[in-house]
Design a protein around this motif. Structure first.
Motif, PDB file in Angstrom:
ATOM      1  N   TRP A  56       0.842  -1.201   0.000  1.00  0.00           N
ATOM      2  CA  TRP A  56       0.000   0.000   0.000  1.00  0.00           C
ATOM      3  C   TRP A  56       0.877   1.251   0.000  1.00  0.00           C
ATOM      4  CZ3 TRP A  56       0.000   3.698   3.943  1.00  0.00           C
ATOM      5  CH2 TRP A  56       0.705   3.363   5.110  1.00  0.00           C
ATOM      6  N   TYR A  57       0.323   2.334  -0.538  1.00  0.00           N
ATOM      7  CA  TYR A  57       0.997   3.629  -0.464  1.00  0.00           C
ATOM      8  C   TYR A  57      -0.038   4.734  -0.667  1.00  0.00           C
ATOM      9  CZ  TYR A  57       0.966   4.465  -5.542  1.00  0.00           C
ATOM     10  OH  TYR A  57       0.580   4.691  -6.837  1.00  0.00           O
ATOM     11  N   GLY A  58       0.279   5.906  -0.167  1.00  0.00           N
ATOM     12  CA  GLY A  58      -0.631   7.037  -0.281  1.00  0.00           C
ATOM     13  C   GLY A  58      -0.557   7.688  -1.650  1.00  0.00           C
ATOM     14  N   ASP A  59      -1.694   8.142  -2.146  1.00  0.00           N
ATOM     15  CA  ASP A  59      -1.727   8.854  -3.418  1.00  0.00           C
ATOM     16  C   ASP A  59      -0.903  10.142  -3.279  1.00  0.00           C
ATOM     17  OD1 ASP A  59      -3.513   9.048  -6.133  1.00  0.00           O
ATOM     18  OD2 ASP A  59      -3.121  11.042  -5.303  1.00  0.00           O
ATOM     19  N   PRO A  60       0.015  10.416  -4.214  1.00  0.00           N
ATOM     20  CA  PRO A  60       0.883  11.593  -4.089  1.00  0.00           C
ATOM     21  C   PRO A  60       0.159  12.913  -4.284  1.00  0.00           C
ATOM     22  CG  PRO A  60       1.262  10.495  -6.184  1.00  0.00           C
ATOM     23  CD  PRO A  60       0.355   9.597  -5.404  1.00  0.00           C
ATOM     24  N   ASN A  61      -1.075  12.870  -4.802  1.00  0.00           N
ATOM     25  CA  ASN A  61      -1.802  14.106  -5.085  1.00  0.00           C
ATOM     26  C   ASN A  61      -3.015  14.331  -4.185  1.00  0.00           C
ATOM     27  OD1 ASN A  61      -0.142  14.595  -7.520  1.00  0.00           O
ATOM     28  ND2 ASN A  61      -1.230  12.816  -8.303  1.00  0.00           N
ATOM     29  N   ASN A  62      -3.487  13.285  -3.532  1.00  0.00           N
ATOM     30  CA  ASN A  62      -4.663  13.394  -2.678  1.00  0.00           C
ATOM     31  C   ASN A  62      -4.458  12.550  -1.425  1.00  0.00           C
ATOM     32  OD1 ASN A  62      -7.172  13.411  -1.429  1.00  0.00           O
ATOM     33  ND2 ASN A  62      -8.327  13.209  -3.328  1.00  0.00           N
ATOM     34  N   PRO A  63      -4.266  13.179  -0.261  1.00  0.00           N
ATOM     35  CA  PRO A  63      -3.997  12.419   0.969  1.00  0.00           C
ATOM     36  C   PRO A  63      -5.174  11.603   1.462  1.00  0.00           C
ATOM     37  CG  PRO A  63      -4.302  14.738   1.463  1.00  0.00           C
ATOM     38  CD  PRO A  63      -4.259  14.632  -0.031  1.00  0.00           C
ATOM     39  N   LYS A  64      -6.338  11.735   0.824  1.00  0.00           N
ATOM     40  CA  LYS A  64      -7.500  10.953   1.216  1.00  0.00           C
ATOM     41  C   LYS A  64      -7.637   9.665   0.406  1.00  0.00           C
ATOM     42  CE  LYS A  64      -9.053  13.695   4.415  1.00  0.00           C
ATOM     43  NZ  LYS A  64      -9.028  13.263   5.834  1.00  0.00           N
ATOM     44  N   ILE A  65      -6.678   9.378  -0.476  1.00  0.00           N
ATOM     45  CA  ILE A  65      -6.713   8.163  -1.288  1.00  0.00           C
ATOM     46  C   ILE A  65      -5.508   7.306  -0.952  1.00  0.00           C
ATOM     47  CG2 ILE A  65      -6.637   7.200  -3.623  1.00  0.00           C
ATOM     48  CD1 ILE A  65      -7.994   9.706  -4.640  1.00  0.00           C
ATOM     49  N   ILE A  66      -5.752   6.016  -0.725  1.00  0.00           N
ATOM     50  CA  ILE A  66      -4.688   5.048  -0.477  1.00  0.00           C
ATOM     51  C   ILE A  66      -4.792   3.935  -1.504  1.00  0.00           C
ATOM     52  CG2 ILE A  66      -3.791   3.320   1.134  1.00  0.00           C
ATOM     53  CD1 ILE A  66      -4.701   5.117   3.406  1.00  0.00           C
ATOM     54  N   HIS A  67      -3.670   3.660  -2.158  1.00  0.00           N
ATOM     55  CA  HIS A  67      -3.628   2.622  -3.188  1.00  0.00           C
ATOM     56  C   HIS A  67      -3.120   1.311  -2.590  1.00  0.00           C
ATOM     57  CE1 HIS A  67      -4.385   5.634  -6.251  1.00  0.00           C
ATOM     58  NE2 HIS A  67      -3.380   6.343  -5.795  1.00  0.00           N
ATOM     59  N   ILE A  68      -3.870   0.240  -2.814  1.00  0.00           N
ATOM     60  CA  ILE A  68      -3.463  -1.100  -2.428  1.00  0.00           C
ATOM     61  C   ILE A  68      -3.154  -1.868  -3.707  1.00  0.00           C
ATOM     62  CG2 ILE A  68      -4.214  -3.265  -1.365  1.00  0.00           C
ATOM     63  CD1 ILE A  68      -6.020  -1.529   0.452  1.00  0.00           C
ATOM     64  N   VAL A  69      -1.946  -2.412  -3.797  1.00  0.00           N
ATOM     65  CA  VAL A  69      -1.500  -3.040  -5.039  1.00  0.00           C
ATOM     66  C   VAL A  69      -0.911  -4.419  -4.739  1.00  0.00           C
ATOM     67  CG1 VAL A  69      -0.101  -2.765  -7.125  1.00  0.00           C
ATOM     68  CG2 VAL A  69      -0.894  -0.725  -5.887  1.00  0.00           C
ATOM     69  N   ASP A  70      -1.350  -5.418  -5.492  1.00  0.00           N
ATOM     70  CA  ASP A  70      -0.767  -6.751  -5.405  1.00  0.00           C
ATOM     71  C   ASP A  70       0.689  -6.676  -5.867  1.00  0.00           C
ATOM     72  OD1 ASP A  70       0.073  -9.441  -6.200  1.00  0.00           O
ATOM     73  OD2 ASP A  70      -2.034 -10.018  -5.969  1.00  0.00           O
ATOM     74  N   ASP A  71       1.589  -7.191  -5.050  1.00  0.00           N
ATOM     75  CA  ASP A  71       3.016  -7.101  -5.337  1.00  0.00           C
ATOM     76  C   ASP A  71       3.389  -7.748  -6.675  1.00  0.00           C
ATOM     77  OD1 ASP A  71       6.000  -8.578  -4.434  1.00  0.00           O
ATOM     78  OD2 ASP A  71       5.740  -6.404  -4.312  1.00  0.00           O
TER      79      ASP A  71
END
Length: 232
Positions: free
Chosen positions: A104-119
């Protein structure tokens, strides 16, 4: 006015209004932080809905489709219920340790969005959502946005098989305007859609990693019609 966004896919910092600052990443699997019996476990989709609503954040979820595996193996994974009062970062870090390939990591443009990504997808050359669009000037629905991205030779689609939870919360009518240069596909899908009145999941993407089909199937989600029911 064009937006110039071409940021590396790396650890990002989220700063929330209550001055909580945290870094994203993939902590080493040193053991889960929380312990609980099987009766205290829930599906990850339910846990994300709860912590997203509680903390005022929205998630995007990118899953790899493995041969013979579940369509939504991250969302359908089971995880112990965290103790009351556990912070958002602690919950996400624990998921990184207990759910296979969860990053997971935070969206660089919107602190209210978190991206979850399969490795699996982070290691995939030419992965659709990591590609950069040279220029886009679009106005239409979110489904039409996916089609517009696909028309640029990027393997994305709003079609494909869907599970019950997808059908119950599918959003195909929200309108969006996107204009910019050098935009990553993930940013185009995330940073131009209003989060007002939406559920805790903004969109999901599923991508085959076995075989020749590299298409990423993208579904925007509206407000949930019901809470996901964990399989007991």
């Amino acid at each position: 006015m064009y937006r110039k966004l071409y940021k590396p896919f790396a650890i990002a910092t989220l700063v929330f209004s209550w001055n909580l600052v945290f870094l994203s990443g993939k902590p080493g699997r040193t053991g889960a932080l929380f312990s609980a019996s099987g009766d205290d476990e829930v599906q990850v989709r339910q846990l994300l809905a709860e912590v997203g609503s509680k903390n005022g954040v929205t998630f995007t979820i990118e899953e790899a489709l493995l041969k013979g595996g579940a369509m939504d193996h991250i969302r359908s994974s089971r995880h112990r219920t965290p103790p009351e009062g556990t912070g958002l970062k602690a919950v996400l870090d624990d998921l990184s340790q207990s759910v296979p390939n969860f990053t997971w990591y935070g969206d660089p443009n919107n602190p209210k969005i978190i991206h979850i990504v399969d490795d699996h997808l982070l290691r995939r050359q030419g992965y659709a959502l990591d590609r950069v669009i040279d220029e886009i000037d679009f106005s239409g629905t979110v489904i039409e946005l996916v089609d517009a991205i696909g028309s640029k030779g990027i393997p994305v689609s709003a079609g494909g098989p869907m599970g019950t939870d997808d059908l119950l919360s599918l959003d195909g009518v929200t309108r969006v305007q996107v204009k910019g240069k050098g935009l990553r596909v993930r940013d185009v899908l995330s940073d131009f859609v209003s989060l007002d009145g939406r559920g805790p999941i903004l969109w999901t993407a599923e991508t085959h990693v076995d075989g020749l089909d590299q298409t990423s199937y993208i579904r925007f989600r509206g407000a949930s019609l019901r809470k996901p029911t964990p399989n007991r």
